[in-house]
Design an enzyme around this catalytic site. Structure first.
Site, short mmCIF file in Angstrom:
data_model
loop_
_atom_site.label_atom_id
_atom_site.label_comp_id
_atom_site.label_asym_id
_atom_site.label_seq_id
_atom_site.Cartn_x
_atom_site.Cartn_y
_atom_site.Cartn_z
N ARG A 97 0.81 -1.22 0.00
CA ARG A 97 0.00 0.00 0.00
C ARG A 97 0.85 1.28 0.00
O ARG A 97 0.33 2.36 -0.21
CB ARG A 97 -0.94 0.00 1.22
N GLN B 71 13.37 -14.28 5.88
CA GLN B 71 12.11 -14.85 5.40
C GLN B 71 12.08 -14.58 3.89
O GLN B 71 11.61 -13.54 3.44
CB GLN B 71 10.92 -14.17 6.10
C1 UD1 Z 1 -1.30 -6.47 11.07
C2 UD1 Z 1 -2.20 -7.43 11.89
C3 UD1 Z 1 -3.48 -6.70 12.27
C4 UD1 Z 1 -3.14 -5.46 13.07
C5 UD1 Z 1 -2.17 -4.57 12.30
C6 UD1 Z 1 -1.66 -3.49 13.24
C7 UD1 Z 1 -1.73 -9.67 11.01
C8 UD1 Z 1 -2.22 -10.79 10.18
N1 UD1 Z 1 -2.52 -8.59 11.07
O1 UD1 Z 1 -1.97 -6.18 9.86
O2 UD1 Z 1 -4.31 -7.54 13.04
O3 UD1 Z 1 -4.33 -4.75 13.36
O4 UD1 Z 1 -1.03 -5.32 11.85
O5 UD1 Z 1 -0.84 -2.57 12.54
O6 UD1 Z 1 -0.66 -9.79 11.59
N2 UD1 Z 1 5.73 -8.84 7.59
C9 UD1 Z 1 6.74 -9.78 7.50
N3 UD1 Z 1 6.55 -10.88 6.76
C10 UD1 Z 1 5.38 -11.13 6.09
C11 UD1 Z 1 4.34 -10.18 6.18
C12 UD1 Z 1 4.55 -9.03 6.96
O7 UD1 Z 1 7.80 -9.59 8.09
O8 UD1 Z 1 5.29 -12.17 5.44
C13 UD1 Z 1 5.95 -7.60 8.37
C14 UD1 Z 1 5.81 -6.35 7.57
O9 UD1 Z 1 7.05 -5.98 7.02
C15 UD1 Z 1 5.29 -5.34 8.58
C16 UD1 Z 1 4.57 -6.18 9.61
O10 UD1 Z 1 4.97 -7.50 9.37
O11 UD1 Z 1 6.34 -4.65 9.20
C17 UD1 Z 1 3.06 -6.04 9.52
O12 UD1 Z 1 2.60 -6.43 8.27
P1 UD1 Z 1 1.38 -5.73 7.56
O13 UD1 Z 1 1.19 -6.36 6.24
O14 UD1 Z 1 1.55 -4.26 7.59
O15 UD1 Z 1 0.16 -6.14 8.52
P2 UD1 Z 1 -1.28 -5.46 8.59
O16 UD1 Z 1 -2.06 -5.86 7.41
O17 UD1 Z 1 -1.14 -4.02 8.85
CA CA Z 2 0.65 -2.69 9.07
#
Ligand code: UD1
Ligand code: CA
Length: 468
Positions: A17, A76
């Site tokens: 996004r 990862q």
């Molecule tokens: C996540 C939470 C949501 C919460 C929100 C708060 C989950 C499934 N959902 O959603 O409940 O309300 O955060 O901000 O966790 N990342 C990895 N590896 C991956 C995917 C993501 O390291 O495979 C990291 C991203 O770089 C990021 C963080 O995890 O820093 C959060 O990921 P993001 O996709 O932003 O989660 P949200 O959809 O915001």
């Molecule tokens: Ca997030």
């Protein structure tokens, strides 16, 4: 907390996004990479050897951004969700906390506002009710995009449902998951491989761990904070700007409470590591960046930019002045419209005026360069007067050369100093000189053609023109 927790910071995602080619955690807010803010908060709770960052997208760049001695990394390679990040991390980390008291603090790299006190509160919440885990929640005006916290009839936390997977009545819940967790390490690692990507996004959701542990008979506590603004996760550029504004406000408020006058504080940008002394005035739209240190009773003019520089007490920086990696001693005046480009040292009481550029130059105490000059690679003594339009020709197309000007010298306006060259102490340069060889102390250097006046020349020319 007795033994420090193991901290895992998730930072492997691209951040779709953001609409960027750059990993989300490498965007900046409040003068730092997003990931840096989170890492600093983590460091208040755990020593570096207990902190692990999960990297994936642009792993090398993310590593470089947080290259603090001693912290660990987990790769990862494919990003299949926040839960998947922990499944991958399990190989490295699940062996670490064998003892019953071992704890796991999980943070997201895109939540830079988190304060150490909040992390401590979260850990304490987990401990106080001896739950298998505690999640940080807040009741939000508009929780769109966040996971919603599901509770049973007794208000016990049962699970978290994601925006994309939630039924309408679940999405009506306003208590949101903020994305910070403290788990007991043993049950967490025991159940992590039970995550399944059975949701519309086909991702392994870390949030599903709440339901998995709940079903296995573990209690999960919720640590609810009053102000969700503290843990906003950044997903797009609008949120990035909002968080940047909050971080800037925090810093400027801190300075004001410490005795700095900040005019129109909403327009001023000050990086987090900057320090400013009492009674200094910062005018509107000033930017004070990097590791800048400013003394007491200074004035930083409107629209000036000061980066990685050291300003002693009583320094006046005029409007629209740009200063980088330079040292200005007590009582120096610089600007308006001056540029002190890099590695300059301006000694006490010296003045650098409008449209004067300094580069790698030392300007001695009380010396003045008031208008329109370029002084590069120069060593200038005390009480020197540099006239308007003076230029050091420090570059011959191949190499840079130094210019030396002794104390008390007077450099006439529009002098051109072809380096390497030296003007002795107390010497005088005639205005408009091109100086190609050294001038001895107390001498007059003249380097220009003598003026010739041709009597009646102009009148004769006019008459010639008329008769044509
Ligand atoms: C996540 C939470 C949501 C919460 C929100 C708060 C989950 C499934 N959902 O959603 O409940 O309300 O955060 O901000 O966790 N990342 C990895 N590896 C991956 C995917 C993501 O390291 O495979 C990291 C991203 O770089 C990021 C963080 O995890 O820093 C959060 O990921 P993001 O996709 O932003 O989660 P949200 O959809 O915001
Ligand atoms: Ca997030």
């Amino acid at each position: 907390m007795e033994t420090p927790p193991t901290v895992v910071i998730l930072a492997a995602g691209l951040g779709t996004r953001m609409k960027s080619r750059k990993a989300k955690v490498l965007h900046r807010a409040g003068g730092r990479y997003l990931i840096e803010h989170v890492l600093r908060a983590a460091q208040t709770l755990a020593p570096p050897e207990r902190i692990f960052v999960v990297v994936g997208y642009q792993a090398a760049e993310v590593r470089a951004a947080v290259q603090t001695a001693g912290i660990g990394f987990v790769e990862q390679a494919e990003q299949k969700g926040t839960g998947h990040a922990l499944m991958v991390a399990a190989e490295t980390l699940s062996g670490l906390d064998k003892e019953k008291a071992g704890r796991l603090l999980i943070l997201y790299g895109d939540g830079p506002l988190v304060r150490p006190e909040t992390l401590k509160g979260l850990a304490a919440a987990q401990e106080s009710c001896d739950a298998a885990g505690a999640i940080l929640t807040a009741v939000m005006e508009d929780p769109t995009g966040y996971g919603r916290v599901l509770r049973d009839g007794n208000a016990h936390v049962m699970g978290v449902v994601e925006q994309r997977a939630g039924a309408p009545e679940q999405l009506a819940i306003r208590e949101a998951n903020m994305g910070l967790y403290c788990y007991r390490a043993a049950p967490f690692w025991r159940h992590i491989q039970e995550l399944r990507p059975d949701n519309p996004a086909h991702e392994y959701y870390l949030t599903d761990m709440v339901e998995i542990l709940h079903r296995a008979g573990h209690a999960i506590a919720a640590f609810r904070i009053d102000d969700p603004r503290e843990v906003l996760g950044i997903n797009d550029r609008e949120e990035l700007a909002a968080v940047d504004r909050l971080l800037r406000e925090r810093k400027v408020r801190e300075l004001m409470l410490a005795g700095v006058t900040v005019e129109k504080p909403e327009t001023v940008t000050v990086d987090p590591d900057v320090t400013i002394g009492m009674d200094t005035v910062v005018e509107p739209f000033a930017q004070i960046l990097g590791r800048t240190v400013i003394g007491e009773n200074c004035r930083i003019g409107a629209c000036s930019v000061v980066q990685d520089s050291e300003l002693a007490d009583e320094v006046e920086v005029g409007q629209f002045t740009i200063i980088g990696t330079s040292r200005l001693e007590r009582g120096v005046h610089a600007g308006p419209y001056a540029r002190l480009r890099m590695e300059n040292h301006v000694a006490a009481g010296a003045h650098v005026g409008n449209f004067v550029e300094l580069k790698k130059t030392r300007l001695g105490a009380g010396s003045k360069a008031m208008h329109l000059a370029y002084l590069g690679d120069s060593e200038i003594g005390a009480q020197v007067n540099v006239g308007a339009g003076t230029i050091t020709c420090n570059y011959d197309g191949y190499r840079k050369h130094p210019t030396r000007i002794g104390a008390g010298a007077f450099i006439g306006s529009n002098s051109t100093l072809v380096a390497p060259v030296e003007v002795g102490a107390g010497a005088y340069l005639a205005a408009g000189s091109v100086i190609t060889s050294d001038v001895p102390p107390d001498a007059l250097g003249v380097g220009r053609a003598r003026q010739v006046n041709k009597e009646d020349w102009a009148r004769k020319r006019r008459e010639l023109g008329k008769n044509r």
